[in-house]
Design a protein around this motif. Structure first.
Motif, PDB file in Angstrom:
ATOM      1  N   LYS A 101      43.629  21.817 -11.244  1.00 50.98           N
ATOM      2  CA  LYS A 101      42.302  21.112 -11.332  1.00 50.98           C
ATOM      3  C   LYS A 101      41.576  21.395 -12.538  1.00 50.98           C
ATOM      4  N   ALA A 102      41.891  22.681 -13.194  1.00 52.27           N
ATOM      5  CA  ALA A 102      41.458  22.783 -14.630  1.00 52.27           C
ATOM      6  C   ALA A 102      42.066  22.252 -16.010  1.00 52.27           C
ATOM      7  N   GLY A 103      43.087  21.678 -15.327  1.00 55.22           N
ATOM      8  CA  GLY A 103      44.051  21.259 -16.461  1.00 55.22           C
ATOM      9  C   GLY A 103      45.217  22.165 -17.002  1.00 55.22           C
ATOM     10  N   LYS A 104      45.463  23.236 -16.204  1.00 55.34           N
ATOM     11  CA  LYS A 104      46.441  24.207 -16.435  1.00 55.34           C
ATOM     12  C   LYS A 104      47.532  24.096 -15.560  1.00 55.34           C
ATOM     13  N   ALA A 105      47.978  23.014 -15.011  1.00 56.81           N
ATOM     14  CA  ALA A 105      49.225  22.585 -14.245  1.00 56.81           C
ATOM     15  C   ALA A 105      50.334  23.186 -15.016  1.00 56.81           C
ATOM     16  N   GLN A 106      50.611  22.908 -16.372  1.00 57.43           N
ATOM     17  CA  GLN A 106      51.680  23.388 -16.910  1.00 57.43           C
ATOM     18  C   GLN A 106      51.912  24.782 -17.016  1.00 57.43           C
ATOM     19  N   GLN A 107      50.738  25.650 -17.118  1.00 50.98           N
ATOM     20  CA  GLN A 107      50.729  26.911 -17.500  1.00 50.98           C
ATOM     21  C   GLN A 107      50.798  27.454 -16.119  1.00 50.98           C
ATOM     22  N   ALA A 108      50.494  27.008 -15.236  1.00 55.56           N
ATOM     23  CA  ALA A 108      50.361  27.308 -13.769  1.00 55.56           C
ATOM     24  C   ALA A 108      52.054  27.270 -13.348  1.00 55.56           C
ATOM     25  N   LEU A 109      52.738  26.261 -13.738  1.00 58.91           N
ATOM     26  CA  LEU A 109      54.154  26.073 -13.143  1.00 58.91           C
ATOM     27  C   LEU A 109      54.989  27.140 -13.997  1.00 58.91           C
ATOM     28  N   ALA A 110      54.484  27.240 -15.383  1.00 58.89           N
ATOM     29  CA  ALA A 110      55.328  28.342 -16.047  1.00 58.89           C
ATOM     30  C   ALA A 110      55.298  29.647 -15.517  1.00 58.89           C
ATOM     31  N   ILE A 111      54.118  29.973 -15.223  1.00 57.22           N
ATOM     32  CA  ILE A 111      53.667  31.422 -14.498  1.00 57.22           C
ATOM     33  C   ILE A 111      54.343  31.532 -13.191  1.00 57.22           C
ATOM     34  N   ILE A 236      45.976  18.229 -20.464  1.00 60.11           N
ATOM     35  CA  ILE A 236      47.412  17.801 -19.874  1.00 60.11           C
ATOM     36  C   ILE A 236      48.053  17.102 -21.121  1.00 60.11           C
ATOM     37  N   ARG A 237      47.185  15.969 -21.611  1.00 51.81           N
ATOM     38  CA  ARG A 237      47.802  15.000 -22.350  1.00 51.81           C
ATOM     39  C   ARG A 237      48.179  15.624 -23.546  1.00 51.81           C
ATOM     40  N   LYS A 238      47.291  16.826 -24.200  1.00 47.93           N
ATOM     41  CA  LYS A 238      47.343  17.217 -25.421  1.00 47.93           C
ATOM     42  C   LYS A 238      48.409  18.443 -25.407  1.00 47.93           C
ATOM     43  N   SER A 239      48.783  18.787 -24.220  1.00 54.61           N
ATOM     44  CA  SER A 239      49.505  19.930 -24.159  1.00 54.61           C
ATOM     45  C   SER A 239      50.947  20.024 -24.777  1.00 54.61           C
ATOM     46  N   GLY A 240      51.583  20.852 -25.498  1.00 52.20           N
ATOM     47  CA  GLY A 240      52.548  20.821 -26.001  1.00 52.20           C
ATOM     48  C   GLY A 240      53.392  21.905 -25.415  1.00 52.20           C
ATOM     49  N   TRP A 241      54.454  22.441 -26.038  1.00 49.08           N
ATOM     50  CA  TRP A 241      55.133  23.617 -25.246  1.00 49.08           C
ATOM     51  C   TRP A 241      54.367  24.954 -25.222  1.00 49.08           C
ATOM     52  N   ALA A 242      53.139  24.915 -26.232  1.00 50.63           N
ATOM     53  CA  ALA A 242      52.434  26.043 -26.093  1.00 50.63           C
ATOM     54  C   ALA A 242      51.962  26.356 -24.819  1.00 50.63           C
ATOM     55  N   ALA A 243      51.619  25.584 -23.858  1.00 51.29           N
ATOM     56  CA  ALA A 243      50.966  25.998 -22.514  1.00 51.29           C
ATOM     57  C   ALA A 243      52.127  26.436 -21.722  1.00 51.29           C
ATOM     58  N   THR A 244      53.434  26.105 -21.952  1.00 49.09           N
ATOM     59  CA  THR A 244      54.486  26.650 -21.023  1.00 49.09           C
ATOM     60  C   THR A 244      54.677  28.152 -21.677  1.00 49.09           C
ATOM     61  N   LEU A 245      54.717  28.389 -23.061  1.00 46.78           N
ATOM     62  CA  LEU A 245      54.861  29.670 -23.640  1.00 46.78           C
ATOM     63  C   LEU A 245      53.709  30.602 -23.269  1.00 46.78           C
ATOM     64  N   GLU A 246      52.733  29.995 -23.215  1.00 49.27           N
ATOM     65  CA  GLU A 246      51.236  30.750 -22.630  1.00 49.27           C
ATOM     66  C   GLU A 246      51.432  31.300 -21.198  1.00 49.27           C
ATOM     67  N   GLY A 247      51.945  30.499 -20.336  1.00 55.15           N
ATOM     68  CA  GLY A 247      52.346  30.756 -19.047  1.00 55.15           C
ATOM     69  C   GLY A 247      52.935  31.841 -18.788  1.00 55.15           C
ATOM     70  N   LEU A 381      61.208  22.476 -17.794  1.00 57.82           N
ATOM     71  CA  LEU A 381      60.628  21.190 -17.067  1.00 57.82           C
ATOM     72  C   LEU A 381      59.158  21.206 -16.518  1.00 57.82           C
ATOM     73  N   ALA A 382      58.433  22.407 -16.921  1.00 54.09           N
ATOM     74  CA  ALA A 382      57.158  22.483 -16.581  1.00 54.09           C
ATOM     75  C   ALA A 382      56.353  21.640 -17.147  1.00 54.09           C
ATOM     76  N   ARG A 383      56.654  21.350 -18.452  1.00 52.33           N
ATOM     77  CA  ARG A 383      55.788  20.503 -19.197  1.00 52.33           C
ATOM     78  C   ARG A 383      55.819  19.017 -18.816  1.00 52.33           C
ATOM     79  N   TYR A 384      56.786  18.586 -18.330  1.00 52.33           N
ATOM     80  CA  TYR A 384      57.196  17.212 -17.791  1.00 52.33           C
ATOM     81  C   TYR A 384      56.594  17.202 -16.392  1.00 52.33           C
ATOM     82  N   MET A 385      56.889  18.272 -15.274  1.00 47.64           N
ATOM     83  CA  MET A 385      56.501  18.253 -14.181  1.00 47.64           C
ATOM     84  C   MET A 385      54.952  18.156 -14.105  1.00 47.64           C
ATOM     85  N   SER A 386      54.171  18.755 -14.982  1.00 47.40           N
ATOM     86  CA  SER A 386      52.685  18.743 -14.799  1.00 47.40           C
ATOM     87  C   SER A 386      52.187  17.379 -15.100  1.00 47.40           C
TER      88      SER A 386
END
Lengths: 508, 165
Positions: A101-111, A236-247, A381-386
């Protein structure tokens, strides 16, 4: 069963050669794990004829890979849309969904992916090295000890209820009462069934899960055009691979947390019948109790996501230990593996590891290789699933309702279960709207029948003497740990409140 | 001038405790003449639950007496503007559960998705909704019934497909 580096090295490379089985199984497992009602066990049953005609080694690798990835898959909808794929992921949305809900879906999936794979891989290696000793755990865990383990899980209700203790406890105990529906274990007397034969076996978990989480969430999500805020959408729209790596970085930096919680999962997994749902609740409760920032749990705290995800993947290798060494399946999927192995004439037990080490150790090696391959196949896949979270609720809500309701029909094929899911949906909607936590109700529904079963067994063995609960050394140690854990939690809560009020006083 | 404090909607908050209380009393009634093995655990849990509910009711009564709460259930239905849409979605969902037994998964899912999406979308984009619903229902059919051979509820569409292929 001696440790042999050469054997393990050759097994490792031999198993990697089966990538053509493992990768499709991972993808299939992710799908079936993510849809409520489609557990790995159900899928393996559906594909049983296929498994039986395969070579036994290929069949086992297929089942193990499907089992591991479905465990991880169950966490995906839990994080993205607040709907756990299985009861084992029921603690995942507590912190996973607030992150989304905070826009960190990609990071959460990576975690979630890193915690699941690291936790699963670590416990598989530990299981390989300590199998003979771990197998004994199930011998020492009798009804009394199991009661204390259940109480560890139930004490999570109090943790969830930290904001409104009374409401949380009412929700939890309401769940325990609902979980007590069905015939009693000795005389098969129907209790609280409203006359429905379909409830004689107890309340089925999938309809409860679907109703409390999916249906109620769908009726709430339509209040907005999207489950995300405008800021969340932009992120979410702007997030690239960085959010996955951060997670991934967040999870790796909490390696100790992953280790501790996955080992909790491994030990609980070894106990037949305990399973991933108990492990994930116990892990979440432990994680919050010993955390320096317990107040952040439930608000999208990475550690609150790491704990259940690493624990429920730790369970996977644990459930296979009693199966391989004692021939006792630790769960539904392990039971189906037993059927397949017996069909192929494989005799389970210690002799398996000396006579057919490539099969005995091979099952665990297949698990380790699957987890290794999952890192490379699933993490990207986290980037696309989010992106799923960007879907408008106009389309998402009906889709969730239709596919999860029909999913509640699948395990038992009773139309009644769809009505039951709808009834739980109404309870879930009222609960969410009025500040009662649906996870607390679900914990009750899951643990209620198990607690009664062990409680009755203990009382019958002692002719109704309640002191039996304090009659074993291991049980007493667990009681002390439970009391310590709950006391520490209350003390930390009290200290936090004192600090907060002191700070309030200063600011005035 | 001090702003009047907003009163809490205690009526809606009482629904879960009342449901829990009624269910527990019904449960006790079903086990009243049962052997002790059927009673012990339920009496233990039920007694705690009843105590918790009574404490909650007492707290609510105090809040009502102090005029800090009211017995309305407005929070449950909020936002009011969305009420017709929510009722519409509920009716569609109930209809889906009732009709899927006869209509089968694919056909009923298509009708449900179409109806529910149109209700939520204010009856706009009818063609897009119809096509999207058909694509989703067909994907579900191909994945679950054809590929996984799952025993979803079968109806005219599934029977027709089975007779053709």
């Amino acid at each position: 069963m001696e440790f042999s580096p050469d054997l393990f090295a050759s097994l490792f490379f031999h198993t990697i050669g089966y990538w053509w089985v493992i990768i499709p199984s991972i993808l299939l497992g992710l799908i079936v794990g993510a849809i409520p009602g489609f557990s790995a066990a159900n899928t393996i049953i559906i594909l049983l004829p296929l498994t039986l005609v395969m070579d036994v080694e290929v069949g086992l690798i297929f089942m193990v890979a499907l089992y591991c990835s479905s465990r991880m898959g169950a966490g995906i909808p839990a994080i993205l849309v607040n709907i756990p794929g299985t009861a084992g992921a029921a603690a995942t949305p507590l912190d996973g969904y607030p992150m989304t809900k905070a826009g960190k879906a990609q990071q959460a999936l990576a975690i979630s992916f890193v915690s699941s794979t690291a936790g699963g891989l670590l416990t598989t290696v530990v299981a390989l090295l300590t199998m003979p000793w771990l197998a004994r755990v199930s011998f020492y865990m009798h009804s009394v000890e199991m009661i204390v383990v259940m109480l560890f899980g139930i004490s999570l209700i109090a943790t969830i209820a930290a904001r409104d203790t009374l409401k949380g406890l009412i929700a939890g105990f309401f769940g325990l009462m609902i979980g007590a529906i069905g015939t009693d274990h000795v005389y098969a007397t129907p209790r609280g069934t409203f006359g429905f034969l379909e409830l004689y076996d107890g309340v089925p978990l999938i309809p409860a899960l679907v109703g409390l989480f999916a249906v109620s969430e769908s009726f709430l999500m339509i209040e907005g055009e999207s489950i995300l805020s405008q800021h969340g959408k932009d992120v979410i729209r702007k997030s690239g691979w960085a959010a996955t790596l951060e997670g991934a970085r967040i999870a790796v930096f909490r390696w100790w947390h992953i280790t501790w919680n996955s080992l909790i999962g491994l030990v609980i997994g070894v106990i037949p019948g305990a399973g991933a749902s108990i492990a994930s609740f116990v892990a979440y409760q432990q994680s919050r109790t010993y955390s320096k920032t317990p107040e952040r749990y439930g608000t999208g705290h990475p550690e609150g996501l790491i704990a259940p995800e690493s624990a429920n993947n730790g369970v996977t290798s644990g459930t296979l230990i009693p199966l391989m060494i004692l021939g006792i399946p630790g769960g539904a999927t392990a039971a189906i593996m037993l059927v397949v192995m017996q069909y192929h004439g494989v005799i389970l037990g210690p002799a398996l590891f000396t006579d057919y080490p490539e099969l005995g150790y091979g099952v665990f090696m297949a698990m380790a290789v699957t987890y290794l391959m999952m890192i490379f196949t699933v993490l990207p896949l986290a980037r696309y699933m989010s992106r799923v979270t960007l879907l408008s609720t106009v389309y998402m809500a009906p889709l969730v309702i239709a596919f999860t309701l029909v999913g509640s029909f699948v395990p038992r094929e009773y139309m009644f279960d769809m009505y039951l899911a709808l009834a739980f949906g109404v309870i879930g909607y009222i609960a969410r709207k009025t500040g009662y936590h649906v996870a607390a109700i679900l914990i009750g529904v899951i643990l209620g029948p198990l607690l009664e079963q062990y409680f009755l067994r203990a009382l019958k063995m002692s002719d109704g003497d309640l002191m039996v609960l304090f009659s074993s050394n291991i049980g007493n140690v667990l009681w002390m740990l439970l009391v310590f854990s709950v006391t520490l939690s209350l003390y930390m809560q009290h200290r936090r409140r004192s600090t907060d009020s002191a700070e309030d006083g200063k600011s005035r | 001038m001090p702003t009047p404090r907003k009163r809490k909607g205690a009526g809606s908050e009482l629904l879960i405790p009342i449901a829990a209380l009624l269910f527990t009393l019904y449960y006790f009634w079903t086990i009243w003449n049962s052997p002790w093995t059927a009673q012990v655990s339920a009496f233990f849990i039920g007694t705690i639950l009843i105590t918790l509910v009574l404490v909650f009711m007492l707290k609510t009564a105090v809040a009502l007496y102090r005029r800090e709460a009211h017995l309305g259930i407005g929070e449950l239905l909020a936002p009011r503007s969305l009420l017709p849409v929510r009722i519409g979605l509920l009716m569609m969902t109930v209809g889906y559960v009732i009709l899927v037994k006869w209509g089968g998964f694919t056909l009923t899912t298509w009708v449900f998705l179409c109806g529910a999406m149109l209700i939520l979308n204010g009856w706009r984009r009818k063609r897009l909704v119809a096509l999207l619903s058909a694509a989703l229902a067909l994907s579900g059919y191909l994945l679950f019934i054809v590929a996984f051979e799952t025993r979803f509820p079968r109806g005219p569409f599934e029977n027709l497909m089975r007779s053709i292929f």
